[in-house]
Design a protein around this motif. Structure first.
Motif, PDB file in Angstrom:
ATOM      1  N   ARG A  77       0.833  -1.206   0.000  1.00 57.88           N
ATOM      2  CA  ARG A  77       0.000   0.000   0.000  1.00 57.88           C
ATOM      3  C   ARG A  77       0.865   1.253   0.000  1.00 57.88           C
ATOM      4  NH1 ARG A  77      -4.828  -1.126   4.353  1.00 57.88           N
ATOM      5  NH2 ARG A  77      -5.889  -2.741   3.164  1.00 57.88           N
ATOM      6  N   TYR A  78       2.005   1.185   0.673  1.00 56.55           N
ATOM      7  CA  TYR A  78       2.925   2.322   0.707  1.00 56.55           C
ATOM      8  C   TYR A  78       3.655   2.473  -0.622  1.00 56.55           C
ATOM      9  CZ  TYR A  78       7.008   5.100   1.925  1.00 56.55           C
ATOM     10  OH  TYR A  78       7.991   6.044   1.943  1.00 56.55           O
ATOM     11  N   VAL A  79       4.062   1.357  -1.217  1.00 58.80           N
ATOM     12  CA  VAL A  79       4.903   1.372  -2.414  1.00 58.80           C
ATOM     13  C   VAL A  79       4.108   1.598  -3.698  1.00 58.80           C
ATOM     14  CG1 VAL A  79       6.366  -0.142  -3.825  1.00 58.80           C
ATOM     15  CG2 VAL A  79       6.718  -0.006  -1.373  1.00 58.80           C
ATOM     16  N   ARG A  80       2.858   1.200  -3.723  1.00 57.18           N
ATOM     17  CA  ARG A  80       2.063   1.232  -4.950  1.00 57.18           C
ATOM     18  C   ARG A  80       2.099   2.566  -5.686  1.00 57.18           C
ATOM     19  NH1 ARG A  80      -3.363  -1.039  -3.799  1.00 57.18           N
ATOM     20  NH2 ARG A  80      -3.483   0.825  -2.541  1.00 57.18           N
ATOM     21  N   PRO A  81       1.919   3.710  -5.023  1.00 58.37           N
ATOM     22  CA  PRO A  81       1.939   4.963  -5.786  1.00 58.37           C
ATOM     23  C   PRO A  81       3.347   5.498  -6.090  1.00 58.37           C
ATOM     24  CG  PRO A  81       1.423   5.417  -3.496  1.00 58.37           C
ATOM     25  CD  PRO A  81       1.485   3.927  -3.647  1.00 58.37           C
ATOM     26  N   LYS A  82       4.371   4.840  -5.598  1.00 59.92           N
ATOM     27  CA  LYS A  82       5.750   5.305  -5.767  1.00 59.92           C
ATOM     28  C   LYS A  82       6.278   4.922  -7.148  1.00 59.92           C
ATOM     29  CE  LYS A  82       6.539   6.371  -1.303  1.00 59.92           C
ATOM     30  NZ  LYS A  82       6.504   7.731  -0.925  1.00 59.92           N
ATOM     31  N   PRO A  83       7.430   5.492  -7.535  1.00 61.25           N
ATOM     32  CA  PRO A  83       8.055   5.121  -8.816  1.00 61.25           C
ATOM     33  C   PRO A  83       8.471   3.645  -8.851  1.00 61.25           C
ATOM     34  CG  PRO A  83       9.016   7.146  -7.948  1.00 61.25           C
ATOM     35  CD  PRO A  83       8.117   6.602  -6.890  1.00 61.25           C
ATOM     36  N   MET A  84       8.805   3.173 -10.040  1.00 61.68           N
ATOM     37  CA  MET A  84       9.111   1.755 -10.273  1.00 61.68           C
ATOM     38  C   MET A  84      10.264   1.258  -9.410  1.00 61.68           C
ATOM     39  SD  MET A  84       8.364  -1.033 -11.726  1.00 61.68           S
ATOM     40  CE  MET A  84       7.204  -0.610 -12.978  1.00 61.68           C
ATOM     41  N   VAL A  85      11.244   2.077  -9.132  1.00 61.41           N
ATOM     42  CA  VAL A  85      12.394   1.635  -8.346  1.00 61.41           C
ATOM     43  C   VAL A  85      11.959   1.165  -6.949  1.00 61.41           C
ATOM     44  CG1 VAL A  85      13.016   3.917  -7.452  1.00 61.41           C
ATOM     45  CG2 VAL A  85      14.773   2.189  -7.708  1.00 61.41           C
ATOM     46  N   TRP A  86      10.952   1.790  -6.380  1.00 64.12           N
ATOM     47  CA  TRP A  86      10.422   1.373  -5.079  1.00 64.12           C
ATOM     48  C   TRP A  86       9.764   0.004  -5.189  1.00 64.12           C
ATOM     49  CZ3 TRP A  86      10.855   3.686  -0.349  1.00 64.12           C
ATOM     50  CH2 TRP A  86      11.407   4.967  -0.331  1.00 64.12           C
ATOM     51  N   LYS A  87       9.050  -0.228  -6.277  1.00 62.59           N
ATOM     52  CA  LYS A  87       8.376  -1.508  -6.468  1.00 62.59           C
ATOM     53  C   LYS A  87       9.387  -2.643  -6.654  1.00 62.59           C
ATOM     54  CE  LYS A  87       4.391   0.827  -8.274  1.00 62.59           C
ATOM     55  NZ  LYS A  87       3.692   1.311  -9.437  1.00 62.59           N
ATOM     56  N   VAL A  88      10.456  -2.347  -7.374  1.00 61.96           N
ATOM     57  CA  VAL A  88      11.509  -3.347  -7.563  1.00 61.96           C
ATOM     58  C   VAL A  88      12.172  -3.662  -6.220  1.00 61.96           C
ATOM     59  CG1 VAL A  88      13.757  -3.757  -8.650  1.00 61.96           C
ATOM     60  CG2 VAL A  88      11.893  -2.740  -9.973  1.00 61.96           C
ATOM     61  N   LEU A  89      12.460  -2.632  -5.443  1.00 56.33           N
ATOM     62  CA  LEU A  89      13.050  -2.827  -4.118  1.00 56.33           C
ATOM     63  C   LEU A  89      12.132  -3.665  -3.230  1.00 56.33           C
ATOM     64  CD1 LEU A  89      15.319  -2.180  -2.093  1.00 56.33           C
ATOM     65  CD2 LEU A  89      14.032  -0.113  -1.493  1.00 56.33           C
ATOM     66  N   TYR A  90      10.839  -3.392  -3.303  1.00 55.26           N
ATOM     67  CA  TYR A  90       9.846  -4.153  -2.535  1.00 55.26           C
ATOM     68  C   TYR A  90       9.892  -5.630  -2.902  1.00 55.26           C
ATOM     69  CZ  TYR A  90       5.232  -6.009  -1.334  1.00 55.26           C
ATOM     70  OH  TYR A  90       4.210  -6.790  -0.863  1.00 55.26           O
ATOM     71  N   VAL A  91       9.891  -5.936  -4.195  1.00 55.90           N
ATOM     72  CA  VAL A  91       9.889  -7.332  -4.652  1.00 55.90           C
ATOM     73  C   VAL A  91      11.188  -8.026  -4.243  1.00 55.90           C
ATOM     74  CG1 VAL A  91       9.913  -8.805  -6.714  1.00 55.90           C
ATOM     75  CG2 VAL A  91       8.269  -6.930  -6.540  1.00 55.90           C
ATOM     76  N   ILE A  92      12.316  -7.341  -4.396  1.00 53.25           N
ATOM     77  CA  ILE A  92      13.599  -7.935  -4.010  1.00 53.25           C
ATOM     78  C   ILE A  92      13.614  -8.243  -2.515  1.00 53.25           C
ATOM     79  CG2 ILE A  92      16.073  -7.441  -3.734  1.00 53.25           C
ATOM     80  CD1 ILE A  92      15.883  -5.922  -6.427  1.00 53.25           C
ATOM     81  N   CYS A  93      13.184  -7.294  -1.701  1.00 54.24           N
ATOM     82  CA  CYS A  93      13.151  -7.510  -0.246  1.00 54.24           C
ATOM     83  C   CYS A  93      12.217  -8.649   0.126  1.00 54.24           C
ATOM     84  CB  CYS A  93      12.726  -6.233   0.474  1.00 54.24           C
ATOM     85  SG  CYS A  93      13.967  -4.941   0.430  1.00 54.24           S
ATOM     86  N   LEU A  94      11.061  -8.714  -0.510  1.00 50.62           N
ATOM     87  CA  LEU A  94      10.109  -9.779  -0.215  1.00 50.62           C
ATOM     88  C   LEU A  94      10.674 -11.148  -0.596  1.00 50.62           C
ATOM     89  CD1 LEU A  94       7.307 -10.038   1.002  1.00 50.62           C
ATOM     90  CD2 LEU A  94       6.361  -9.886  -1.285  1.00 50.62           C
ATOM     91  N   LEU A  95      11.347 -11.225  -1.726  1.00 48.61           N
ATOM     92  CA  LEU A  95      11.956 -12.492  -2.142  1.00 48.61           C
ATOM     93  C   LEU A  95      13.056 -12.928  -1.177  1.00 48.61           C
ATOM     94  CD1 LEU A  95      12.106 -12.038  -6.011  1.00 48.61           C
ATOM     95  CD2 LEU A  95      10.602 -13.563  -4.712  1.00 48.61           C
ATOM     96  N   ILE A  96      13.854 -11.975  -0.695  1.00 52.04           N
ATOM     97  CA  ILE A  96      14.915 -12.313   0.250  1.00 52.04           C
ATOM     98  C   ILE A  96      14.321 -12.786   1.574  1.00 52.04           C
ATOM     99  CG2 ILE A  96      16.812 -11.344   1.635  1.00 52.04           C
ATOM    100  CD1 ILE A  96      17.503  -9.630  -0.839  1.00 52.04           C
ATOM    101  N   VAL A  97      13.256 -12.142   2.026  1.00 55.58           N
ATOM    102  CA  VAL A  97      12.597 -12.572   3.267  1.00 55.58           C
ATOM    103  C   VAL A  97      12.038 -13.982   3.115  1.00 55.58           C
ATOM    104  CG1 VAL A  97      10.603 -12.157   4.760  1.00 55.58           C
ATOM    105  CG2 VAL A  97      12.098 -10.265   4.131  1.00 55.58           C
ATOM    106  N   ILE A  98      11.390 -14.245   1.995  1.00 58.98           N
ATOM    107  CA  ILE A  98      10.833 -15.583   1.759  1.00 58.98           C
ATOM    108  C   ILE A  98      11.954 -16.625   1.687  1.00 58.98           C
ATOM    109  CG2 ILE A  98       9.611 -17.017   0.061  1.00 58.98           C
ATOM    110  CD1 ILE A  98       7.886 -14.497  -0.507  1.00 58.98           C
ATOM    111  N   ALA A  99      13.044 -16.280   1.004  1.00 56.17           N
ATOM    112  CA  ALA A  99      14.187 -17.196   0.937  1.00 56.17           C
ATOM    113  C   ALA A  99      14.782 -17.424   2.315  1.00 56.17           C
ATOM    114  CB  ALA A  99      15.242 -16.643  -0.011  1.00 56.17           C
ATOM    115  N   GLY A 100      14.824 -16.387   3.134  1.00 56.61           N
ATOM    116  CA  GLY A 100      15.352 -16.503   4.483  1.00 56.61           C
ATOM    117  C   GLY A 100      14.501 -17.402   5.367  1.00 56.61           C
TER     118      GLY A 100
END
Length: 108
Positions: A77-100
């Motif tokens: 909800r926080y990242v959705r209106p932000k530029p694409m770089v925020w969305k990419v950072l969100y996905v990368i962080c989420l993938l790392i958390v899931i991998a962890g």
């Protein structure tokens, strides 16, 4: 004058009734914390009693998954209106958390 009085009283009653019945972010967060606390407490008691580590690990995994899901939704909800770089950072962080979470379960 009477019209003004009616409209202000109807506004206050409608806003107070919507506050009483709404499931706001604060209420959802509180009840998620309560549910996760119960899951962790049950797993703590089972672990202290020597019950199978699989059951304890499963309960802790469910509690962790619930918290990550809620946090991921709020973060989106926080990242959705932000530029694409925020969305990419969100996905990368989420993938790392899931991998962890998954990698230690597979390795162990």
């Amino acid at each position: 004058m009477a019209n003004t009085k009616k409209s202000s009283s109807s506004k206050s009653s409608s806003s107070s009734s919507s506050k009483r019945n709404s499931w706001g972010l604060n209420k959802i967060s509180f009840w998620v914390i309560v549910a996760v606390t119960i899951l962790y407490a049950v797993s703590l008691v089972l672990g202290a009693c020597g019950i199978s580590l699989v059951v304890v690990g499963a309960l802790q995994g469910v509690a962790t998954a619930i918290m990550i899901t809620i946090v991921a939704i709020l973060a989106w909800r926080y990242v959705r209106p932000k530029p694409m770089v925020w969305k990419v950072l969100y996905v990368i962080c989420l993938l790392i958390v899931i991998a962890g979470i998954i990698v230690p379960l597979v390795v162990a």
